[in-house]
Design a protein around this motif. Sequence first.
Motif, mmCIF file in Angstrom:
data_model
loop_
_atom_site.group_PDB
_atom_site.id
_atom_site.type_symbol
_atom_site.label_atom_id
_atom_site.label_comp_id
_atom_site.label_asym_id
_atom_site.label_seq_id
_atom_site.Cartn_x
_atom_site.Cartn_y
_atom_site.Cartn_z
ATOM 1 N N PRO A 120 30.095 34.229 39.447
ATOM 2 C CA PRO A 120 31.123 34.043 38.409
ATOM 3 C C PRO A 120 31.400 35.279 37.563
ATOM 4 O O PRO A 120 32.414 35.325 36.858
ATOM 5 C CB PRO A 120 30.535 32.912 37.544
ATOM 6 C CG PRO A 120 29.068 32.959 37.780
ATOM 7 C CD PRO A 120 28.897 33.405 39.202
ATOM 8 N N TYR A 121 30.528 36.299 37.613
ATOM 9 C CA TYR A 121 30.695 37.461 36.751
ATOM 10 C C TYR A 121 31.229 38.678 37.509
ATOM 11 O O TYR A 121 32.183 39.327 37.059
ATOM 12 C CB TYR A 121 29.377 37.806 36.059
ATOM 13 C CG TYR A 121 28.841 36.668 35.222
ATOM 14 C CD1 TYR A 121 29.423 36.336 34.009
ATOM 15 C CD2 TYR A 121 27.761 35.899 35.667
ATOM 16 C CE1 TYR A 121 28.949 35.283 33.244
ATOM 17 C CE2 TYR A 121 27.271 34.844 34.913
ATOM 18 C CZ TYR A 121 27.872 34.530 33.704
ATOM 19 O OH TYR A 121 27.403 33.479 32.951
ATOM 20 N N PHE A 122 30.602 39.021 38.624
ATOM 21 C CA PHE A 122 31.031 40.230 39.335
ATOM 22 C C PHE A 122 31.399 39.943 40.796
ATOM 23 O O PHE A 122 31.553 40.864 41.593
ATOM 24 C CB PHE A 122 29.928 41.299 39.292
ATOM 25 C CG PHE A 122 28.615 40.856 39.874
ATOM 26 C CD1 PHE A 122 28.377 40.928 41.238
ATOM 27 C CD2 PHE A 122 27.615 40.349 39.057
ATOM 28 C CE1 PHE A 122 27.166 40.522 41.779
ATOM 29 C CE2 PHE A 122 26.401 39.946 39.587
ATOM 30 C CZ PHE A 122 26.177 40.033 40.949
ATOM 31 N N GLY A 123 31.558 38.679 41.151
ATOM 32 C CA GLY A 123 31.876 38.322 42.530
ATOM 33 C C GLY A 123 33.295 38.693 42.936
ATOM 34 O O GLY A 123 34.205 38.772 42.098
ATOM 35 N N LEU A 124 33.468 38.929 44.230
ATOM 36 C CA LEU A 124 34.774 39.330 44.768
ATOM 37 C C LEU A 124 35.842 38.267 44.526
ATOM 38 O O LEU A 124 36.975 38.583 44.142
ATOM 39 C CB LEU A 124 34.634 39.598 46.276
ATOM 40 C CG LEU A 124 35.925 39.916 47.033
ATOM 41 C CD1 LEU A 124 36.536 41.222 46.534
ATOM 42 C CD2 LEU A 124 35.663 39.975 48.535
ATOM 43 N N MET A 125 35.485 36.987 44.729
ATOM 44 C CA MET A 125 36.480 35.923 44.618
ATOM 45 C C MET A 125 37.038 35.820 43.203
ATOM 46 O O MET A 125 38.255 35.686 43.008
ATOM 47 C CB MET A 125 35.862 34.588 45.042
ATOM 48 C CG MET A 125 35.244 34.599 46.424
ATOM 49 S SD MET A 125 36.433 35.020 47.719
ATOM 50 C CE MET A 125 37.421 33.520 47.760
ATOM 51 N N ILE A 164 39.349 38.693 42.363
ATOM 52 C CA ILE A 164 40.686 38.485 42.920
ATOM 53 C C ILE A 164 41.485 37.526 42.026
ATOM 54 O O ILE A 164 42.671 37.750 41.758
ATOM 55 C CB ILE A 164 40.583 37.937 44.359
ATOM 56 C CG1 ILE A 164 39.987 38.994 45.288
ATOM 57 C CG2 ILE A 164 41.957 37.497 44.866
ATOM 58 C CD1 ILE A 164 39.718 38.487 46.694
ATOM 59 N N LEU A 165 40.822 36.466 41.543
ATOM 60 C CA LEU A 165 41.494 35.517 40.647
ATOM 61 C C LEU A 165 41.937 36.192 39.355
ATOM 62 O O LEU A 165 43.035 35.925 38.841
ATOM 63 C CB LEU A 165 40.564 34.338 40.346
ATOM 64 C CG LEU A 165 40.234 33.399 41.513
ATOM 65 C CD1 LEU A 165 39.243 32.328 41.070
ATOM 66 C CD2 LEU A 165 41.499 32.739 42.060
ATOM 67 N N LYS A 166 41.096 37.080 38.816
ATOM 68 C CA LYS A 166 41.452 37.798 37.593
ATOM 69 C C LYS A 166 42.644 38.719 37.827
ATOM 70 O O LYS A 166 43.523 38.857 36.965
ATOM 71 C CB LYS A 166 40.249 38.595 37.091
ATOM 72 C CG LYS A 166 39.125 37.731 36.537
ATOM 73 C CD LYS A 166 37.927 38.580 36.126
ATOM 74 C CE LYS A 166 36.785 37.698 35.644
ATOM 75 N NZ LYS A 166 35.579 38.512 35.296
ATOM 76 N N LEU A 216 44.996 38.178 39.796
ATOM 77 C CA LEU A 216 46.172 37.318 39.886
ATOM 78 C C LEU A 216 46.497 36.636 38.567
ATOM 79 O O LEU A 216 47.436 35.835 38.486
ATOM 80 C CB LEU A 216 45.955 36.264 40.982
ATOM 81 C CG LEU A 216 45.778 36.794 42.409
ATOM 82 C CD1 LEU A 216 45.425 35.662 43.367
ATOM 83 C CD2 LEU A 216 47.055 37.499 42.876
ATOM 84 N N GLY A 217 45.698 36.908 37.542
ATOM 85 C CA GLY A 217 45.932 36.311 36.243
ATOM 86 C C GLY A 217 45.423 34.897 36.099
ATOM 87 O O GLY A 217 45.871 34.160 35.203
ATOM 88 N N LEU A 218 44.490 34.508 36.959
ATOM 89 C CA LEU A 218 43.942 33.155 36.923
ATOM 90 C C LEU A 218 42.557 33.154 36.305
ATOM 91 O O LEU A 218 41.902 34.193 36.200
ATOM 92 C CB LEU A 218 43.882 32.590 38.353
ATOM 93 C CG LEU A 218 45.215 32.521 39.110
ATOM 94 C CD1 LEU A 218 44.977 32.086 40.551
ATOM 95 C CD2 LEU A 218 46.190 31.568 38.425
ATOM 96 N N LYS A 219 42.097 31.973 35.901
ATOM 97 C CA LYS A 219 40.781 31.836 35.302
ATOM 98 C C LYS A 219 39.688 31.920 36.367
ATOM 99 O O LYS A 219 39.906 31.534 37.513
ATOM 100 C CB LYS A 219 40.660 30.506 34.566
ATOM 101 C CG LYS A 219 41.567 30.400 33.345
ATOM 102 C CD LYS A 219 41.352 29.061 32.646
ATOM 103 C CE LYS A 219 42.234 28.957 31.397
ATOM 104 N NZ LYS A 219 42.049 27.650 30.708
ATOM 105 N N SER A 220 38.529 32.408 35.966
ATOM 106 C CA SER A 220 37.405 32.466 36.892
ATOM 107 C C SER A 220 36.882 31.063 37.174
ATOM 108 O O SER A 220 37.032 30.152 36.350
ATOM 109 C CB SER A 220 36.281 33.335 36.317
ATOM 110 O OG SER A 220 35.817 32.783 35.096
ATOM 111 N N VAL A 221 36.280 30.900 38.348
ATOM 112 C CA VAL A 221 35.800 29.594 38.794
ATOM 113 C C VAL A 221 34.316 29.690 39.118
ATOM 114 O O VAL A 221 33.877 30.655 39.751
ATOM 115 C CB VAL A 221 36.583 29.123 40.047
ATOM 116 C CG1 VAL A 221 36.032 27.786 40.549
ATOM 117 C CG2 VAL A 221 38.069 29.019 39.743
ATOM 118 N N ALA A 222 33.549 28.701 38.666
ATOM 119 C CA ALA A 222 32.128 28.612 39.051
ATOM 120 C C ALA A 222 32.065 27.902 40.400
ATOM 121 O O ALA A 222 31.957 26.677 40.468
ATOM 122 C CB ALA A 222 31.342 27.863 37.992
#
Length: 290
Positions: free
Chosen positions: A129-134, A137-139, A141-147
């Motif tokens: 959730p902090y430094f992951g690739l997925m 990519i969401l950040k 795109l302007g989206l919220k991070s996901v656990a």
Amino acid sequence: MSAKIKRIGIIALFVLPAMFFYGTFNVIGIIRTFYYSLMEWKGISANMEFIGLNNYLELLKDTYFWNSLKNNLILVAVSLAIQMPGALMLAVLINKKMKGTRFFRTVFFMPMLLSTVATGIMWILFYDPYFGLMNNILKKLGLKSVAFLTGSSALPSILFVICWQFIPFYMIIIKAGMTNIPAEVYEAAKIDGANGIQCFWKITLPLLMPTIRSSAVLQLVGSLKYFDLFYVMMGGTPNTSTELMATYMYKKGFTEFRMGYASSIAGSMFIICFVIACLFLLVTNRREVE
């Protein structure tokens, strides 16, 4: 007659080693599993108490087991809905005579070459959730991070990784089936005016059905007894949303030391896999005959 007996003897000589190992590690193992399922046994002592079908009766009332079965059935549905079409699409692509086909064959098959542990650790890092690739990519795109590996997101996240890993395996199986289709059939179809799409639906797909059916059986059985990635990616302690029958069996046997109850779960898994696979083959064979 003597020549026939001699031939049968030679065949038996080559078959016996395989039957020996199959019987020792599979048949005897299955029989002993059902035997232990009738016992109250901790697995760390020689003391076993015969309790009959009590483990199975308890299993019928165990909501955690039924939840794990539900997750296995979800895995079956996702595997059949995503892995098979994805494998078929990739097999069609790499079967075409185009520039760079050999390169893409290697690239597409690479996920299958990785060990399950390496794949699980790699995707844990991707899902961080902090430094992951997925999430990066969401950040972007302007989206919220996901656990990804917690709560309701955990099961879909692991299912995605399983599909990513196993699509190449079925791609190779389907590609092998395509090589058995005579080129003359396609040539005759093109002479009659058939285009590529018509050749696929009228020739490729029907002639691939035996291969697809065999692959589907492998997916069914593999999904019902799956263990690896769920155990690795959930840190060895899957929760109710990601519990499978195999992980629940492991928990009961090697964490709670209820080896008899774990054996009843294993026996139930065998029965469920056997019944579903037989029903699937019966239905698909009947449709093929029709």
